[in-house]
Design a protein around this motif. Structure first.
Motif, PDB file in Angstrom:
ATOM      1  N   ASN A 121       1.014  -1.269   0.176  1.00  0.00           N
ATOM      2  CA  ASN A 121      -0.167   0.153  -0.172  1.00  0.00           C
ATOM      3  C   ASN A 121       0.958   1.160  -0.180  1.00  0.00           C
ATOM      4  O   ASN A 121       0.151   2.233   0.186  1.00  0.00           O
ATOM      5  N   GLN A 122       2.307   0.847  -0.264  1.00  0.00           N
ATOM      6  CA  GLN A 122       3.126   2.364  -0.149  1.00  0.00           C
ATOM      7  C   GLN A 122       3.314   2.295  -1.922  1.00  0.00           C
ATOM      8  O   GLN A 122       3.721   3.664  -1.839  1.00  0.00           O
ATOM      9  N   THR A 123       3.046   1.583  -2.291  1.00  0.00           N
ATOM     10  CA  THR A 123       3.822   1.775  -4.431  1.00  0.00           C
ATOM     11  C   THR A 123       2.574   3.355  -4.590  1.00  0.00           C
ATOM     12  O   THR A 123       1.162   3.241  -4.147  1.00  0.00           O
ATOM     13  N   SER A 124       3.211   4.073  -5.071  1.00  0.00           N
ATOM     14  CA  SER A 124       3.033   5.576  -5.382  1.00  0.00           C
ATOM     15  C   SER A 124       4.047   6.307  -6.208  1.00  0.00           C
ATOM     16  O   SER A 124       5.099   5.369  -6.463  1.00  0.00           O
ATOM     17  N   MET A 125       2.848   7.757  -5.693  1.00  0.00           N
ATOM     18  CA  MET A 125       3.501   8.701  -6.637  1.00  0.00           C
ATOM     19  C   MET A 125       4.991   9.832  -5.253  1.00  0.00           C
ATOM     20  O   MET A 125       3.818   9.559  -5.055  1.00  0.00           O
ATOM     21  N   TYR A 126       6.000   9.486  -5.578  1.00  0.00           N
ATOM     22  CA  TYR A 126       6.286  10.283  -4.642  1.00  0.00           C
ATOM     23  C   TYR A 126       7.513  11.513  -4.822  1.00  0.00           C
ATOM     24  O   TYR A 126       8.289  11.820  -5.659  1.00  0.00           O
ATOM     25  N   LEU A 127       7.164  12.837  -3.857  1.00  0.00           N
ATOM     26  CA  LEU A 127       7.433  14.159  -4.554  1.00  0.00           C
ATOM     27  C   LEU A 127       8.040  15.238  -3.823  1.00  0.00           C
ATOM     28  O   LEU A 127       7.786  14.463  -2.865  1.00  0.00           O
ATOM     29  N   CYS A 128       9.380  14.733  -4.155  1.00  0.00           N
ATOM     30  CA  CYS A 128      10.296  15.970  -3.184  1.00  0.00           C
ATOM     31  C   CYS A 128      10.135  17.567  -2.705  1.00  0.00           C
ATOM     32  O   CYS A 128       9.861  18.317  -4.427  1.00  0.00           O
ATOM     33  N   ALA A 129       9.813  18.112  -2.723  1.00  0.00           N
ATOM     34  CA  ALA A 129      10.046  19.164  -3.134  1.00  0.00           C
ATOM     35  C   ALA A 129      10.803  20.482  -2.043  1.00  0.00           C
ATOM     36  O   ALA A 129      10.706  20.254  -0.817  1.00  0.00           O
ATOM     37  N   SER A 130      10.325  21.267  -2.260  1.00  0.00           N
ATOM     38  CA  SER A 130      11.606  22.605  -1.665  1.00  0.00           C
ATOM     39  C   SER A 130      11.529  23.910  -1.274  1.00  0.00           C
ATOM     40  O   SER A 130      10.772  24.723  -2.605  1.00  0.00           O
ATOM     41  N   SER A 131      11.461  25.095  -0.344  1.00  0.00           N
ATOM     42  CA  SER A 131      11.130  26.219  -0.541  1.00  0.00           C
ATOM     43  C   SER A 131      12.006  27.277   0.745  1.00  0.00           C
ATOM     44  O   SER A 131      11.970  26.894   1.200  1.00  0.00           O
ATOM     45  N   LEU A 132      12.157  28.606   0.360  1.00  0.00           N
ATOM     46  CA  LEU A 132      12.425  29.377   0.959  1.00  0.00           C
ATOM     47  C   LEU A 132      12.217  29.952   2.253  1.00  0.00           C
ATOM     48  O   LEU A 132      12.330  29.265   3.283  1.00  0.00           O
ATOM     49  N   ASP A 133      10.435  30.184   2.828  1.00  0.00           N
ATOM     50  CA  ASP A 133       9.268  29.820   3.528  1.00  0.00           C
ATOM     51  C   ASP A 133       8.684  29.265   2.933  1.00  0.00           C
ATOM     52  O   ASP A 133       8.166  29.118   2.366  1.00  0.00           O
ATOM     53  N   LEU A 134       7.920  28.955   4.764  1.00  0.00           N
ATOM     54  CA  LEU A 134       7.332  28.011   4.742  1.00  0.00           C
ATOM     55  C   LEU A 134       5.933  28.103   3.848  1.00  0.00           C
ATOM     56  O   LEU A 134       4.595  27.656   3.502  1.00  0.00           O
ATOM     57  N   THR A 135       5.923  30.216   3.204  1.00  0.00           N
ATOM     58  CA  THR A 135       4.610  30.576   2.707  1.00  0.00           C
ATOM     59  C   THR A 135       4.833  30.212   1.070  1.00  0.00           C
ATOM     60  O   THR A 135       4.283  30.813   0.447  1.00  0.00           O
ATOM     61  N   ASP A 136       5.786  30.377   0.835  1.00  0.00           N
ATOM     62  CA  ASP A 136       6.193  30.248  -0.457  1.00  0.00           C
ATOM     63  C   ASP A 136       6.179  29.231  -1.175  1.00  0.00           C
ATOM     64  O   ASP A 136       5.730  28.378  -0.777  1.00  0.00           O
ATOM     65  N   GLU A 137       6.330  29.870  -2.280  1.00  0.00           N
ATOM     66  CA  GLU A 137       6.172  28.349  -3.685  1.00  0.00           C
ATOM     67  C   GLU A 137       7.001  27.463  -3.286  1.00  0.00           C
ATOM     68  O   GLU A 137       7.992  27.809  -2.998  1.00  0.00           O
ATOM     69  N   ALA A 138       6.668  26.392  -3.509  1.00  0.00           N
ATOM     70  CA  ALA A 138       7.637  25.187  -3.408  1.00  0.00           C
ATOM     71  C   ALA A 138       7.850  25.399  -4.653  1.00  0.00           C
ATOM     72  O   ALA A 138       7.048  25.266  -5.518  1.00  0.00           O
ATOM     73  N   PHE A 139       9.221  24.302  -4.949  1.00  0.00           N
ATOM     74  CA  PHE A 139       9.892  23.846  -6.513  1.00  0.00           C
ATOM     75  C   PHE A 139       9.811  22.340  -5.889  1.00  0.00           C
ATOM     76  O   PHE A 139      10.611  22.271  -4.850  1.00  0.00           O
ATOM     77  N   PHE A 140       9.152  21.558  -6.828  1.00  0.00           N
ATOM     78  CA  PHE A 140       8.992  19.745  -6.438  1.00  0.00           C
ATOM     79  C   PHE A 140      10.396  19.856  -7.923  1.00  0.00           C
ATOM     80  O   PHE A 140      11.135  20.133  -8.845  1.00  0.00           O
ATOM     81  N   GLY A 141      10.588  18.375  -7.502  1.00  0.00           N
ATOM     82  CA  GLY A 141      11.392  17.174  -7.828  1.00  0.00           C
ATOM     83  C   GLY A 141      10.667  16.510  -8.963  1.00  0.00           C
ATOM     84  O   GLY A 141       9.358  16.492  -8.718  1.00  0.00           O
ATOM     85  N   GLN A 142      10.815  15.266 -10.112  1.00  0.00           N
ATOM     86  CA  GLN A 142       9.888  15.216 -10.620  1.00  0.00           C
ATOM     87  C   GLN A 142       9.641  14.090 -10.527  1.00  0.00           C
ATOM     88  O   GLN A 142       9.366  13.038 -11.148  1.00  0.00           O
ATOM     89  N   GLY A 143       9.588  13.785  -9.316  1.00  0.00           N
ATOM     90  CA  GLY A 143       9.060  11.902  -8.137  1.00  0.00           C
ATOM     91  C   GLY A 143       9.752  11.273  -8.719  1.00  0.00           C
ATOM     92  O   GLY A 143      10.639  10.836  -9.917  1.00  0.00           O
ATOM     93  N   THR A 144       9.385  10.519  -8.089  1.00  0.00           N
ATOM     94  CA  THR A 144       9.679   8.280  -8.406  1.00  0.00           C
ATOM     95  C   THR A 144       8.824   8.866  -7.694  1.00  0.00           C
ATOM     96  O   THR A 144       7.696   8.032  -6.718  1.00  0.00           O
TER      97      THR A 144
END
Lengths: 112, 115
Positions: free
Chosen positions: A84-107
């Motif tokens: 049940n952990q079969t899925s797409m996993y996405l990582c992201a980062s942001s400068l501030d918690l209210t800022d836009e997030a930048f995402f990776g391409q996914g695993t």
């Protein structure tokens, strides 16, 4: 060009294996995130980190843990993978918690 | 608790048609942010816009426009004169002051633009 890089695009693991998903960002961002994406459910937050060695649970942390030893790297760990952990996993980062997030391409992880 | 609803699962249009994606949110926060992201077939989410709860001004960026209405808790997104490159999944998301960092995403709307 800003970048969030996830170590694998596709991964197949067996039930019960310990699985590491790695994410690296080169933007000196304070915050990093791990999401899981499933059809019809959108993205759901697993964990996020607002500083090195700091972490906070998201909406679905069960079965997962994380590690952030360096600012640029955020790892997601599945201690004992289950189907049940079969899925797409996405990582992201942001400068501030209210800022836009930048995402990776996914695993895309498949647990068999 | 926050909740974001994107009622449209999939919208199919022919190129040059306009398409509007609905987003309705629930929140108890008085201070919050709303976002739209685009996920093309390559998989990487791309940020489109962020609005804060105190700014209800509509925004236009090229063929994209956004209509934020606090009275109806909606933040709708319109693509004017759609193009094939607009084919993607679009996500609306909310971040509230009581849980900064815990972005709540809607289920997404798949937009299919055919030539």
């Amino acid at each position: 060009d800003v970048k969030v890089t996830q170590s694998s695009r596709y991964l197949v693991k067996r039930t019960g294996e310990k699985v590491f998903l790695e994410c690296v960002q080169d933007m000196d961002h304070e915050n990093m995130f791990w999401y899981r994406q499933d059809p019809g459910l959108g993205l759901r937050l697993i964990y996020f980190s607002y500083d090195v060695k700091m972490k906070e649970k998201g909406d679905i942390p069960e079965g997962y843990s994380v590690s952030r030893e360096k600012k640029e790297r955020f790892s997601l760990i599945l201690e004992s993978a289950s189907t049940n952990q079969t899925s797409m996993y996405l990582c992201a980062s942001s400068l501030d918690l209210t800022d836009e997030a930048f995402f990776g391409q996914g695993t895309r992880l498949t647990v068999v | 608790a926050q909740k974001v609803t994107q009622a449209q699962t999939e919208i199919s249009v022919v190129e040059k048609e306009d398409v509007t994606l609905d987003c309705v949110y629930e929140t108890r926060d008085t201070t919050y942010y709303l976002f739209w992201y685009k996920q093309p077939p390559s998989g990487e989410l791309v940020f489109l816009i962020r609005r804060n709860s105190f700014d209800e001004q509509n925004e236009i960026s090229g063929r994209y426009s956004w209509n934020f209405q606090k009275s109806t808790s909606s933040f709708n997104f319109t693509i004017t004169a759609s193009q094939v490159v607009d084919s993607a999944v679009y996500f609306c998301a909310h971040a509230g002051r009581d849980s900064w960092g815990k972005l709540q995403f809607g289920a997404g709307t798949q937009v299919v633009v055919t030539p």
